[in-house]
Design an enzyme around this catalytic site. Structure first.
Site, PDB file in Angstrom:
ATOM      1  N   ASP A 106       1.716   8.957 -10.098  1.00  0.00           N
ATOM      2  CA  ASP A 106       1.840   9.914  -9.186  1.00  0.00           C
ATOM      3  C   ASP A 106       3.625  10.209  -9.551  1.00  0.00           C
ATOM      4  O   ASP A 106       4.195  10.601 -10.187  1.00  0.00           O
ATOM      5  CB  ASP A 106       2.769   9.055  -8.355  1.00  0.00           C
ATOM      6  CG  ASP A 106       1.650   7.803  -7.493  1.00  0.00           C
ATOM      7  OD1 ASP A 106       0.328   8.062  -7.967  1.00  0.00           O
ATOM      8  OD2 ASP A 106       2.183   7.655  -6.422  1.00  0.00           O
ATOM      9  N   ASP A 107       3.596  11.689  -8.495  1.00  0.00           N
ATOM     10  CA  ASP A 107       5.007  12.129  -8.280  1.00  0.00           C
ATOM     11  C   ASP A 107       4.977  13.503  -9.719  1.00  0.00           C
ATOM     12  O   ASP A 107       6.241  14.128  -9.394  1.00  0.00           O
ATOM     13  CB  ASP A 107       6.082  11.406  -8.779  1.00  0.00           C
ATOM     14  CG  ASP A 107       6.670  10.192  -7.241  1.00  0.00           C
ATOM     15  OD1 ASP A 107       5.722  10.209  -6.835  1.00  0.00           O
ATOM     16  OD2 ASP A 107       7.129   9.557  -7.420  1.00  0.00           O
ATOM     17  N   HIS A 112       6.718  15.228  -0.786  1.00  0.00           N
ATOM     18  CA  HIS A 112       6.693  13.257  -0.934  1.00  0.00           C
ATOM     19  C   HIS A 112       7.020  12.964  -0.150  1.00  0.00           C
ATOM     20  O   HIS A 112       8.187  12.255   0.341  1.00  0.00           O
ATOM     21  CB  HIS A 112       7.767  13.534  -2.618  1.00  0.00           C
ATOM     22  CG  HIS A 112       7.324  11.757  -2.762  1.00  0.00           C
ATOM     23  ND1 HIS A 112       7.594  10.989  -2.160  1.00  0.00           N
ATOM     24  CD2 HIS A 112       6.380  11.357  -3.877  1.00  0.00           C
ATOM     25  CE1 HIS A 112       7.644   9.381  -2.494  1.00  0.00           C
ATOM     26  NE2 HIS A 112       6.780   9.643  -3.552  1.00  0.00           N
ATOM     27  N   HIS A 140      -0.795  14.218  -3.475  1.00  0.00           N
ATOM     28  CA  HIS A 140       0.077  13.512  -2.691  1.00  0.00           C
ATOM     29  C   HIS A 140       1.547  13.869  -1.948  1.00  0.00           C
ATOM     30  O   HIS A 140       2.323  13.799  -2.266  1.00  0.00           O
ATOM     31  CB  HIS A 140       1.306  13.281  -4.669  1.00  0.00           C
ATOM     32  CG  HIS A 140       1.824  11.623  -3.955  1.00  0.00           C
ATOM     33  ND1 HIS A 140       1.319  10.069  -3.607  1.00  0.00           N
ATOM     34  CD2 HIS A 140       3.094  11.166  -5.224  1.00  0.00           C
ATOM     35  CE1 HIS A 140       1.986   9.855  -3.288  1.00  0.00           C
ATOM     36  NE2 HIS A 140       3.302  10.226  -4.236  1.00  0.00           N
ATOM     37  N   HIS A 170       4.029   5.743 -12.873  1.00  0.00           N
ATOM     38  CA  HIS A 170       4.361   7.733 -11.693  1.00  0.00           C
ATOM     39  C   HIS A 170       5.296   8.443 -13.684  1.00  0.00           C
ATOM     40  O   HIS A 170       5.193   7.630 -14.537  1.00  0.00           O
ATOM     41  CB  HIS A 170       5.696   7.259 -11.868  1.00  0.00           C
ATOM     42  CG  HIS A 170       5.916   6.188  -9.866  1.00  0.00           C
ATOM     43  ND1 HIS A 170       5.559   4.886 -10.008  1.00  0.00           N
ATOM     44  CD2 HIS A 170       5.501   6.794  -9.136  1.00  0.00           C
ATOM     45  CE1 HIS A 170       5.104   5.362  -9.024  1.00  0.00           C
ATOM     46  NE2 HIS A 170       5.458   6.495  -7.912  1.00  0.00           N
TER      47      HIS A 170
END
Length: 293
Positions: free
Chosen positions: A110-111, A164, A160, A262
């Site tokens: 993620d991210d 965020h 995503h 991540h």
């Protein structure tokens, strides 16, 4: 007449002020911890945990953090399904997919993308492992070349959100839809025709509205079953974090697992160090799969 005009003017001013307040409250107040923010804590947005899951992290029943949608349903995994089985078949009644639906194990990151993404991609390439990347719109905007590398290497993409926003699911349907569409548009700006079949809400804060809108946009909502909390750099750091990630993934990964880690949102050096050890181990024990598109 003068008093009437004064009273009317006061009412108009009050109404305008109220409308201004509504507009301000609808704006995103979350400051994402991405490449441009200067914040290196991968799991904090204004002091809020990005992934509110207990440190044991093996949470197949509530793998998507603390979703507002019902998390009591059991994923209907099919052990006979091939790794390329339809993702929709693995989603329980709340619409959140938490298992692969077969014996395959999915690595998800993620991210990103971020400056650490090419290093992770090189390791995955070395072991011929495919993964799923849940990318943030502003990160894609900053590092489109790394998104192109992700796609070139055959990994799966996941939306995503734009920045965020952990509170996105509680906002209006129009706001949710605009955020997800903007993110998809940015992804396809970098990679025309990119397939985006998954959506992961920041923090796992899924709501029925967010799940429904993602479905309408052709995306399956993606949770997880294993979370080594590599975002929590305030609790662990350096080698301690690396060992925590390794131990957690080793102890909790089972066939059908979706592992959350991540590649962006902060310093991911410990994550990279952990996966240098984990990738060959996981490859030996499980069939590692990219989620199907």
């Amino acid at each position: 007449m003068t008093r009437t005009r004064l009273a009317l003017g006061a009412l108009i001013s009050a109404a305008a002020l109220a409308l201004t307040g509504c507009a301000a409250s609808d704006a995103s107040s979350v400051s994402w911890h991405g490449p441009s923010s200067g914040v290196v804590d991968g799991g904090q947005d204004g002091g809020t945990q990005a992934h509110p899951i207990s440190d044991s992290t093996a949470q197949a029943a509530t793998g998507a953090g603390k979703p507002s949608a019902s998390a009591s349903a059991t994923p209907s995994a099919s052990t006979s399904a091939a790794p390329s089985a339809s993702a929709s078949a693995t989603a329980p009644s709340d619409g959140i997919m938490r298992k692969t639906g077969n014996d395959g194990v999915a690595l998800t990151f993620d991210d990103g993308p971020s400056a650490d993404t090419p290093k992770l991609l090189a390791m995955l390439r070395q072991h011929n492992i495919k993964a799923t990347f849940c990318v943030v719109g502003v990160a894609v905007q900053e590092f489109p070349q790394y998104l192109q590398e992700i796609v070139k290497d055959g990994h799966t993409l996941c939306n995503h959100t734009w920045k965020h926003d952990e509170k996105l699911g509680k906002k209006s349907a129009d706001t949710i839809r605009a955020d997800l569409q903007r993110t998809n548009d940015e992804i396809r700006k970098a990679v025309p025709g990119a397939q985006i079949k998954y959506f992961r809400h920041p923090g796992g804060n899924f709501t029925p509205a967010a799940v429904q809108i993602a479905t309408e946009l052709g995306m399956v909502s993606l949770g997880w079953t294993v979370d080594p909390s590599d975002w929590n750099t305030k609790k662990w750091s350096g080698n301690q974090m690396t060992q925590h990630i390794i131990s957690n993934v080793r102890n909790n990964t089972k066939p059908g697992a979706v592992i959350l880690s991540h590649d962006g949102g902060g310093d991911r050096s410990a994550t990279l160090a952990a996966y240098k050890t984990l990738l060959p181990e996981l490859k030996q024990q499980f069939t590692l799969v990219a989620l199907p598109v």
